[in-house]
Design a protein around this motif. Structure first.
Motif: not given
Length: 515
Positions: A212-216, A220-229
């Motif tokens: 999932q791509a996370l809002r931030y 708020p100025h930092q990009k973030a995403a959730w990864y599964q191994i």
């Protein structure tokens, strides 16, 4: 000449529908091997077996199927080089336009409790990765699909453009390389686990697929995403979100901290327990006769900090506890399950993220921290506390009830940012001093927060006392028992102070710093 597709998949999700589309809409010829060919034939689709196409049978019990020049020549040929085309013609090799491959379920195999090394080895795919890598390398001239989720996108490209765009082919090639990367990492990690060693491995690989791509991120100025191994959902990726807004980066970080704390209290023989967290630190933890009691005591331990917090429970949420959870603003609640009546009650707070995770004890065996130019790896701090190894170093001995309270305080202290001091009574936290630059400051915060309730209470410290000042301030506040790791050159001073003041002191011999 019709376009040629090679289909050889372990995951057959959507396979027949996809194959029918490329045959009936776009007049592809299909070559296929093993079980994939049988599935397509049973569906009435025209298929040429790889062994018929190459003129060479599958051998070694299926270990060798697609490793043949007619296959790999068709995949690797560069259509813009006359000499490559001449080689194809001279050797009666058809250029392959589409390669659809996903790999043997290695991770699912090793997840089985009774799997043997021999079983695992037979699920190491050879031909699949070879085709994936070859096709991904030659993405300028063909398309490789390594995931059923890509099928619709490929068909859309054909329908709208006549052939897949360069950008689409490149994207699919990248996915193919990541697929083989994750696959090889899983194999190497498994083989590493088969070797007994007291040291961490010389190589440590991490590869993940975005869930999932996370809002931030944290801000708020930092990009973030959730990864599964790995390819199989596990941990938080396998948790069920019953209701609430999308999970944020900070939610997930806090939830993992909550999971680690509540894991200390899991087990059919353990009483109901609840933990309330804020910014990865517990603000209240309690064990009770009922889940409702445990939650209310944990919440009331620091109700100001609990506002907007994360709650973790070691039992499925029941109706009384659900009702209590709806009385304040919470970000997230996680538990092993949730009763139907409780689900209905929780909908009154529809924005609260409620998750169930069947195995809250399923954590990583290692923790990672990024640093400039690399990362650090350590084994998880999942040591099971053994009170028989503790040393009672004071003249005054703990009662069985005090020893039980000391263990509770010690378990909680393990999950508080260092320097950490935890004050508890009746297996409920009263005061927590977290993340202070010195232990005296942490003790002051915890003791002041506990206030008059310190009388007869227990204090835990995640590190040794370098001086006896914290012991004296604890005794002055009413603390009657202290648990700490020991190991200071001035331990004798702290022990002497405890003896002077009639305080029980226990040394665990184990430190639990959390940075």
């Amino acid at each position: 000449m019709a376009r040629l597709a090679l289909l050889s998949v372990s995951d057959k999700t959507g396979l027949v529908e996809f194959a029918r589309s490329i045959v009936e809409e776009f007049q592809f010829d299909i070559i296929s091997s093993g079980g994939t060919a049988k599935v397509l034939q049973d569906a009435g689709l025209p298929v040429t077996k790889v062994s018929d196409y190459t003129g060479f049978p599958e051998i070694l019990g299926g270990r060798v199927k697609t490793l043949h020049p007619r296959v790999h020549g068709g995949i690797l040929a560069r259509r813009n080089l006359p000499e490559d085309l001449q080689d194809l013609e001279a050797n009666d090799v058809r250029p392959i336009d589409l390669v659809v491959v996903n790999l043997y379920p290695f991770e699912a195999t090793i997840a089985q409790p009774d799997v043997t090394l021999a079983d695992a080895v037979e699920k190491i795919d050879i031909g699949g990765p070879a085709m994936l890598r070859a096709a991904a390398k030659n993405f300028q001239h063909l398309t490789v699909l390594s995931n059923p989720a890509q099928y619709d996108g490929y068909l859309t490209e054909l329908r709208e453009k006549g052939e897949p765009s360069f950008e689409f082919r490149r994207h699919c090639a990248k996915a193919g390389f990541w697929h083989t990367c994750q696959y090889d990492r899983a194999i190497a990690t498994y083989l590493e686990s088969q070797t007994e060693s007291e040291t961490l491995p010389e190589q440590f690989g991490v590869a993940g697929s975005q869930i999932q791509a996370l809002r931030y991120g944290e801000n708020p100025h930092q990009k973030a995403a959730w990864y599964q191994i790995g390819q199989t959902a596990s941990g938080w990726g396998a948790a069920e979100k019953l209701q609430g807004k999308e999970l944020s980066y900070n939610n997930l970080v806090d939830l993992e901290a909550a999971r680690r704390i509540i894991a200390e209290f899991l087990g059919d023989d353990k009483p109901p327990a609840a933990a309330v967290l804020k910014h990865t630190n517990p603000c209240g933890v309690s064990v009770g006769d009922t889940l409702l009691q445990a939650y209310e005591d944990a919440f009331n331990a620091d109700s100001v900090s609990a506002f907007g917090g994360i709650v973790a429970l070691n039992r499925p949420i029941d109706a009384p506890t659900a009702t209590a959870l709806t009385k304040t603003f919470l970000e997230c609640v996680v538990a092993p399950g949730c009763e139907d009546e409780a689900k209905e009650i929780l909908t009154k707070k529809s924005k609260v993220r409620v998750l169930t995770m069947s195995d809250l004890n399923l954590g990583s065996r290692e923790t990672l921290k990024a640093i400039a130019g690399g990362f650090l790896v350590q084994t998880a701090d999942d040591l099971v506390e053994d009170t028989t190894q503790w040393k009672i170093v004071t003249e005054k001995q703990p009662t069985p009830e005090q020893l039980e309270e000391l263990l509770f305080a010690w378990k909680v202290c393990k999950h508080v940012k260092s320097n950490a001091i935890v004050v508890t009574k009746n297996r409920t936290t009263l005061g927590i001093g977290a993340g202070q630059m010195n232990r005296v400051g942490a003790a002051k915060i915890a003791l002041e927060q506990a206030g008059e309730h310190c009388q007869g209470a227990t204090l835990a410290s995640d590190g040794f006392f370098p001086f006896d000042d914290s012991v004296r301030s604890a005794a002055a506040a009413g603390i009657t028992a202290i648990v700490q790791p020991g190991g200071s050159i001035r331990d004798k001073d702290s022990i002497a102070a405890a003896n002077e003041l009639g305080v029980v002191m226990v040394l665990t011999g184990v430190r639990h710093f959390l940075h």
